[in-house]
Design a protein around this motif. Structure first.
Motif, PDB file in Angstrom:
ATOM      1  N   GLN A 102       0.832  -1.200   0.000  1.00  0.00           N
ATOM      2  CA  GLN A 102       0.000   0.000   0.000  1.00  0.00           C
ATOM      3  C   GLN A 102       0.872   1.256   0.000  1.00  0.00           C
ATOM      4  OE1 GLN A 102      -3.427   0.153  -0.147  1.00  0.00           O
ATOM      5  NE2 GLN A 102      -3.280   2.394  -0.234  1.00  0.00           N
ATOM      6  N   ASP A 103       1.910   1.278   0.829  1.00  0.00           N
ATOM      7  CA  ASP A 103       2.822   2.424   0.874  1.00  0.00           C
ATOM      8  C   ASP A 103       3.507   2.635  -0.470  1.00  0.00           C
ATOM      9  OD1 ASP A 103       2.184   2.785   3.528  1.00  0.00           O
ATOM     10  OD2 ASP A 103       3.989   1.793   4.296  1.00  0.00           O
ATOM     11  N   THR A 104       3.907   1.544  -1.101  1.00  0.00           N
ATOM     12  CA  THR A 104       4.558   1.629  -2.416  1.00  0.00           C
ATOM     13  C   THR A 104       3.590   2.180  -3.449  1.00  0.00           C
ATOM     14  OG1 THR A 104       6.021  -0.230  -1.916  1.00  0.00           O
ATOM     15  CG2 THR A 104       5.709   0.310  -4.236  1.00  0.00           C
ATOM     16  N   ALA A 105       2.362   1.673  -3.434  1.00  0.00           N
ATOM     17  CA  ALA A 105       1.357   2.118  -4.401  1.00  0.00           C
ATOM     18  C   ALA A 105       1.073   3.612  -4.248  1.00  0.00           C
ATOM     19  CB  ALA A 105       0.071   1.304  -4.223  1.00  0.00           C
ATOM     20  N   GLU A 106       0.978   4.074  -3.019  1.00  0.00           N
ATOM     21  CA  GLU A 106       0.707   5.502  -2.790  1.00  0.00           C
ATOM     22  C   GLU A 106       1.875   6.364  -3.264  1.00  0.00           C
ATOM     23  OE1 GLU A 106      -0.207   5.808   1.334  1.00  0.00           O
ATOM     24  OE2 GLU A 106      -2.154   4.794   1.145  1.00  0.00           O
ATOM     25  N   LEU A 107       3.105   5.894  -3.035  1.00  0.00           N
ATOM     26  CA  LEU A 107       4.282   6.632  -3.481  1.00  0.00           C
ATOM     27  C   LEU A 107       4.338   6.697  -5.005  1.00  0.00           C
ATOM     28  CD1 LEU A 107       6.993   8.018  -2.828  1.00  0.00           C
ATOM     29  CD2 LEU A 107       8.042   5.743  -2.861  1.00  0.00           C
ATOM     30  N   VAL A 108       4.104   5.568  -5.649  1.00  0.00           N
ATOM     31  CA  VAL A 108       4.159   5.508  -7.115  1.00  0.00           C
ATOM     32  C   VAL A 108       3.039   6.327  -7.736  1.00  0.00           C
ATOM     33  CG1 VAL A 108       3.946   3.975  -9.116  1.00  0.00           C
ATOM     34  CG2 VAL A 108       5.344   3.291  -7.154  1.00  0.00           C
ATOM     35  N   ALA A 109       1.853   6.285  -7.138  1.00  0.00           N
ATOM     36  CA  ALA A 109       0.707   7.017  -7.678  1.00  0.00           C
ATOM     37  C   ALA A 109       0.983   8.520  -7.725  1.00  0.00           C
ATOM     38  CB  ALA A 109      -0.545   6.732  -6.848  1.00  0.00           C
ATOM     39  N   LYS A 110       1.776   9.027  -6.771  1.00  0.00           N
ATOM     40  CA  LYS A 110       2.086  10.451  -6.722  1.00  0.00           C
ATOM     41  C   LYS A 110       3.286  10.833  -7.585  1.00  0.00           C
ATOM     42  CE  LYS A 110       0.461  10.754  -1.909  1.00  0.00           C
ATOM     43  NZ  LYS A 110       0.891  10.939  -0.494  1.00  0.00           N
ATOM     44  N   ILE A 186      13.473   5.418  -3.810  1.00  0.00           N
ATOM     45  CA  ILE A 186      13.883   4.052  -4.108  1.00  0.00           C
ATOM     46  C   ILE A 186      12.966   3.060  -3.399  1.00  0.00           C
ATOM     47  CG2 ILE A 186      15.744   2.358  -4.012  1.00  0.00           C
ATOM     48  CD1 ILE A 186      16.359   4.774  -5.794  1.00  0.00           C
ATOM     49  N   VAL A 187      12.354   2.193  -4.201  1.00  0.00           N
ATOM     50  CA  VAL A 187      11.602   1.051  -3.685  1.00  0.00           C
ATOM     51  C   VAL A 187      12.359  -0.199  -4.120  1.00  0.00           C
ATOM     52  CG1 VAL A 187       9.465  -0.280  -3.777  1.00  0.00           C
ATOM     53  CG2 VAL A 187       9.371   2.226  -3.791  1.00  0.00           C
ATOM     54  N   SER A 188      12.749  -1.020  -3.175  1.00  0.00           N
ATOM     55  CA  SER A 188      13.462  -2.243  -3.530  1.00  0.00           C
ATOM     56  C   SER A 188      12.610  -3.464  -3.198  1.00  0.00           C
ATOM     57  CB  SER A 188      14.805  -2.332  -2.801  1.00  0.00           C
ATOM     58  OG  SER A 188      14.625  -2.319  -1.402  1.00  0.00           O
ATOM     59  N   ILE A 189      12.697  -4.458  -4.062  1.00  0.00           N
ATOM     60  CA  ILE A 189      12.035  -5.740  -3.837  1.00  0.00           C
ATOM     61  C   ILE A 189      13.141  -6.782  -3.775  1.00  0.00           C
ATOM     62  CG2 ILE A 189      10.361  -7.408  -4.715  1.00  0.00           C
ATOM     63  CD1 ILE A 189       8.969  -5.112  -6.178  1.00  0.00           C
ATOM     64  N   THR A 196      22.099  -4.642   1.757  1.00  0.00           N
ATOM     65  CA  THR A 196      22.476  -3.236   1.574  1.00  0.00           C
ATOM     66  C   THR A 196      21.416  -2.466   0.806  1.00  0.00           C
ATOM     67  OG1 THR A 196      24.804  -3.907   1.567  1.00  0.00           O
ATOM     68  CG2 THR A 196      24.284  -1.702   0.735  1.00  0.00           C
ATOM     69  N   LEU A 197      20.884  -3.057  -0.267  1.00  0.00           N
ATOM     70  CA  LEU A 197      19.883  -2.361  -1.076  1.00  0.00           C
ATOM     71  C   LEU A 197      18.653  -2.018  -0.240  1.00  0.00           C
ATOM     72  CD1 LEU A 197      18.905  -1.289  -3.785  1.00  0.00           C
ATOM     73  CD2 LEU A 197      18.103  -3.593  -4.348  1.00  0.00           C
ATOM     74  N   ALA A 198      18.209  -2.945   0.587  1.00  0.00           N
ATOM     75  CA  ALA A 198      17.042  -2.686   1.445  1.00  0.00           C
ATOM     76  C   ALA A 198      17.308  -1.531   2.396  1.00  0.00           C
ATOM     77  CB  ALA A 198      16.687  -3.947   2.225  1.00  0.00           C
ATOM     78  N   LYS A 199      18.521  -1.470   2.925  1.00  0.00           N
ATOM     79  CA  LYS A 199      18.851  -0.449   3.921  1.00  0.00           C
ATOM     80  C   LYS A 199      18.916   0.957   3.343  1.00  0.00           C
ATOM     81  CE  LYS A 199      21.320  -3.775   6.818  1.00  0.00           C
ATOM     82  NZ  LYS A 199      22.630  -4.271   7.281  1.00  0.00           N
ATOM     83  N   ILE A 200      19.242   1.085   2.046  1.00  0.00           N
ATOM     84  CA  ILE A 200      19.336   2.420   1.450  1.00  0.00           C
ATOM     85  C   ILE A 200      18.047   2.821   0.737  1.00  0.00           C
ATOM     86  CG2 ILE A 200      21.825   2.213   1.164  1.00  0.00           C
ATOM     87  CD1 ILE A 200      21.379   1.760  -1.823  1.00  0.00           C
ATOM     88  N   SER A 201      17.036   1.948   0.796  1.00  0.00           N
ATOM     89  CA  SER A 201      15.769   2.228   0.104  1.00  0.00           C
ATOM     90  C   SER A 201      14.817   3.023   0.973  1.00  0.00           C
ATOM     91  CB  SER A 201      15.095   0.907  -0.308  1.00  0.00           C
ATOM     92  OG  SER A 201      15.926   0.149  -1.157  1.00  0.00           O
ATOM     93  N   ASP A 202      13.932   3.768   0.326  1.00  0.00           N
ATOM     94  CA  ASP A 202      12.868   4.460   1.055  1.00  0.00           C
ATOM     95  C   ASP A 202      11.818   3.460   1.518  1.00  0.00           C
ATOM     96  OD1 ASP A 202      13.506   7.462   0.629  1.00  0.00           O
ATOM     97  OD2 ASP A 202      13.762   6.579  -1.359  1.00  0.00           O
ATOM     98  N   ILE A 203      11.536   2.475   0.664  1.00  0.00           N
ATOM     99  CA  ILE A 203      10.625   1.382   1.012  1.00  0.00           C
ATOM    100  C   ILE A 203      11.259   0.087   0.523  1.00  0.00           C
ATOM    101  CG2 ILE A 203       8.353   0.329   0.632  1.00  0.00           C
ATOM    102  CD1 ILE A 203       7.238   3.115   0.081  1.00  0.00           C
ATOM    103  N   ASN A 204      11.229  -0.929   1.366  1.00  0.00           N
ATOM    104  CA  ASN A 204      11.693  -2.251   0.944  1.00  0.00           C
ATOM    105  C   ASN A 204      10.579  -3.270   1.144  1.00  0.00           C
ATOM    106  OD1 ASN A 204      13.057  -5.018   2.302  1.00  0.00           O
ATOM    107  ND2 ASN A 204      13.881  -4.397   0.305  1.00  0.00           N
ATOM    108  N   ILE A 205      10.379  -4.098   0.142  1.00  0.00           N
ATOM    109  CA  ILE A 205       9.448  -5.217   0.249  1.00  0.00           C
ATOM    110  C   ILE A 205      10.274  -6.496   0.148  1.00  0.00           C
ATOM    111  CG2 ILE A 205       7.386  -6.332  -0.664  1.00  0.00           C
ATOM    112  CD1 ILE A 205       6.595  -3.697  -1.929  1.00  0.00           C
ATOM    113  N   ILE A 223       8.161 -16.129  -8.137  1.00  0.00           N
ATOM    114  CA  ILE A 223       6.702 -16.030  -7.969  1.00  0.00           C
ATOM    115  C   ILE A 223       6.319 -14.903  -7.015  1.00  0.00           C
ATOM    116  CG2 ILE A 223       4.665 -17.221  -7.051  1.00  0.00           C
ATOM    117  CD1 ILE A 223       5.786 -19.809  -8.201  1.00  0.00           C
ATOM    118  N   PRO A 224       6.993 -14.739  -5.861  1.00  0.00           N
ATOM    119  CA  PRO A 224       6.631 -13.634  -4.971  1.00  0.00           C
ATOM    120  C   PRO A 224       6.773 -12.267  -5.630  1.00  0.00           C
ATOM    121  CG  PRO A 224       8.003 -15.218  -3.813  1.00  0.00           C
ATOM    122  CD  PRO A 224       8.032 -15.600  -5.254  1.00  0.00           C
ATOM    123  N   VAL A 225       7.799 -12.098  -6.476  1.00  0.00           N
ATOM    124  CA  VAL A 225       8.021 -10.807  -7.134  1.00  0.00           C
ATOM    125  C   VAL A 225       6.862 -10.494  -8.076  1.00  0.00           C
ATOM    126  CG1 VAL A 225       9.573  -9.456  -8.587  1.00  0.00           C
ATOM    127  CG2 VAL A 225      10.509 -11.113  -6.961  1.00  0.00           C
TER     128      VAL A 225
END
Length: 243
Positions: A102-110, A186-189, A196-205, A223-225
């Motif tokens: 939900q947080d990712t969707a709201e960020l991307v929508a804006k 930055i949104v990382s999956i 490291t990538l998760a730690k420097i991201s604004d949102i990590n999934i 499959i999860p991605v």
């Protein structure tokens, strides 16, 4: 187990030793060093030099690592896709996973721009994600080339969705830092939040499934991605419909 750098460092005798080991791995793990020397027509000192070149202190350590490598290959062939799907559901979907989507969707929508990035199988999914988002009303582009030049100063209103199983690949981290420095969110999956990538991201999934390798190839399920990408795109569409 054998990297390209290791193989290129081998001399002619070591290459012949390497070829024998690759073809007879199941037997080599039970051999004594003298038996291997007789079979390959090299000296025991050559075998010991070979072991040091592949970061083993001696022949015993080499056999242990070779057996672990063979066991890992065998285990990766035993589990079906259903196992990893159920693992994803059990470990991840029961938590606050949907809140991150939900947080990712709201960020991307804006955001004015959406850029997907990944290499290898993650690059294929980056292309798929960009196409799927665009189909549901949020235009997105993708980058699969880690050396793609990014010199734009118009990224302050953008979101970069970066796909990486390990979250530790050098060129992925370099690009993430470059996009971040240019003002992109930055949104990382990734497969884990402890990278490291998760730690420097604004949102990590993070989706947390067992990583699987076949030889040097990472064949961890994606499959999860796909679920994350599609569910995020659908959530964005719902946001647009309620605005």
């Amino acid at each position: 187990m054998f990297t390209n750098e290791m193989i290129t460092s081998f001399n002619e005798l070591e290459i012949s030793l390497y070829n024998y080991i690759i073809k007879n791995s199941e037997k080599v793990i039970y051999m004594r060093i003298r038996e291997l020397a007789d079979q390959t027509h090299v000296s025991t000192s050559t075998i010991l030099r070979f072991c040091r070149k592949i970061n083993c202190d001696g022949f015993s350590e080499f056999k242990v690592k070779l057996k672990l490598y063979l066991d890992r290959k065998e285990q990766s062939n035993l589990k079906s896709t259903k196992y990893f799907l159920s693992e994803f559901v059990e470990r991840t979907l029961k938590g606050n996973f949907e809140a991150f989507i939900q947080d990712t969707a709201e960020l991307v929508a804006k955001s004015g721009k959406v850029i997907f990035f990944g290499t290898g199988s993650s690059g294929i999914l980056a292309e798929y994600g960009a196409r799927y988002f665009s189909s549901l009303g949020k235009f997105a582009s993708f980058i699969k080339d880690p050396f793609y030049p990014i010199n734009s100063k118009d990224l302050k209103d953008s979101t970069a969705i970066i796909l990486s199983v390990s979250g530790e690949t050098d060129y992925t981290l370099k690009l993430a830092n470059l996009l971040k420095s240019e003002g992109s969110k930055i949104v990382s999956i990734t497969n884990s939040k402890n990278c490291t990538l998760a730690k420097i991201s604004d949102i990590n999934i993070a989706y947390y499934v067992t990583e699987v390798y076949l030889g040097e190839a990472n064949i961890t399920t994606q499959i999860p991605v796909i679920y994350i990408l599609e569910e995020t795109a659908h959530t964005i569409k719902r946001i647009y419909e309620t605005d």
